[in-house]
Structures are given as C-alpha cells and as structure tokens.
Design an enzyme around this catalytic site. Sequence first.
Site, short mmCIF file in Angstrom:
data_model
loop_
_atom_site.label_atom_id
_atom_site.label_comp_id
_atom_site.label_asym_id
_atom_site.label_seq_id
_atom_site.Cartn_x
_atom_site.Cartn_y
_atom_site.Cartn_z
CE LYS A 178 43.55 39.49 44.86
NZ LYS A 178 44.72 40.40 44.76
CD GLU A 204 45.22 43.90 46.50
OE1 GLU A 204 45.21 42.66 46.62
OE2 GLU A 204 45.39 44.48 45.41
CB CYS A 239 43.12 43.49 43.52
SG CYS A 239 44.27 44.16 42.28
#
Length: 284
Positions: free
Chosen positions: A113, A40, A150
Amino acid sequence: MRIGIIQQHNTADIADNKARLAEKIAALAQRGAELIVLQELHNGLYFCQVEDVNYFDLAEPIPGPSTDFFGALAKEYGVVIVTSLFERRAPGLYHNTAVVLEKDGTIAGKYRKMHIPDDPGYYEKFYFTPGDMGFHPIDTSLGKLGVLVCWDQWYPEAARLMALQGADLLIYPTAIGYDPNDTKEEQERQRMAWQTVQRGHAVANGLPVVTVNRVGDEDNVPFWGTSFVAGPQGELLYEASIDQEVATVVEVDMQRSEQVRRWWPFLRDRRIDEYGDITQRFID
C-alpha cells in the site's frame, strides 16, 4: 470473468475469521468463481483504531502462514485469490500488503500500500511504512490485476498508472467506515463520495473496478460495507449491503473495456506533453 467477493464481519478470533473465509472461498469456487477478492486486513480486527506497539505481533512474513493457508485454498479450488496482509518485512519495518495467489497456490505477486492515512480511527502511519514497489499490475492466469489498497482508492494517479501498464481491472481491498460522531447526512455523503470516486476511476480508465469492504462494528466504529463491482463506464454491476455479510459471484464482461475505450478514447487524447507539473506537491 466470474469474480467472487467476500464482505465479512470480523472478530478478535483470527482462527475463526480465517475458517469462515475458507468456507466462503469453497462455496464461491463451487459457484464458478475464478477470482476471489478479500477485504483489507481480513484475518482479524482493524487494529489501526489505536496506536499500540503490541499489535505489531500480528504481522507476519511473506511468504508465511497466511500465504500458505490461502495458497492451499487457491490450489485446492483452482481459483486466484487476492489477500490483504500485515507484512513483517524486518524488525521495525512493516507494510500493509496485498498478495495475489495463483490457481496453483503460488504467489503471483504482491503490492505494498502506497498511500497511508493518519486520521482519527485510522492511525495507519503508526504501523505501516509506505510501499516501495510502485504501481504495477500483477500478472496472473486471468490477466493483469491492478491491485491497490483502501486509501489508494482516492487517488486517480494510482488507478491511471495501473491502467497505463495494461491492467485488465482495478481491485481495492478496503476497510472504511463511519465516524460515529458524524451526522447521518455526513456519513452518507462520505460513503457516496467513496463509491463515486472509484466509479470515476472505472470511467476514466475504461476498466472494471472491484472493491471489497468489511462490515460490522469494531470498537464502536461501523464499517459501511457497500462492496461493489463497476463496469468500465462506471455502471454498477453489483452493490452489497451496508450492514450484512456477503459472499457472492459477479460476472464481468472483460471484453467490454475494448469497446468502451473505442467509444471514449481517453488514453488517445491525453496531453502527456503538458502533464509535467503533476509530480509537484502544489503549484504556487
């Protein structure tokens, strides 16, 4: 599928970070990697440890300089690359965005995300607008990639939605580490919980999982590495060091998911007629 993973310790020198990634991509391609997954926000330091408007200067458009840079590498070496970028969508509107680059260097797709944390040392809500593209696998020459990022890795709903749309594997570029004030025992519990929940996604969906974390200390926060690849029964096919850089190739039998899903037909036995309340925040 031969999957390359790069677990790297970054510095403030973005050009050097990208140059080291390029060297590792070349080396992995020479070793037969077909898909290469980066961690990331791999271009620089994990800047979300503080709230500072000057860090918005790091953001870039998509397409932009980084997709050009990594797209050229994808084309040169004939590999698919999963990148993770700080996207500048418009003035005052930014996302934490994964971009998949096809073997010919073009953008196969992107994912913004969806779950954004706001914890000490992870002040991502200050920087990133939650994604608005939903949970959809990205079609590539290697199959459908269920790319998440994540904090998404804690949510079984995200993994399930990718699986229900035909994802061939789940991929999580990651930046997570220890709170240095926690005890060693608490740090280890957190690291193991992080890996366990993702291996659970592999089991529940009958899919391989690829997770690539960063490593090394950044502003006194030690990232815990432990990048790993799990098979569709949650079996560990590879696990990286907690404190060393890694660039390696892991071979994954992509046909195994079919057989595992025959043994454990979780998708068949889902009670979709009884899951309506899952969309509620909490059921009083």
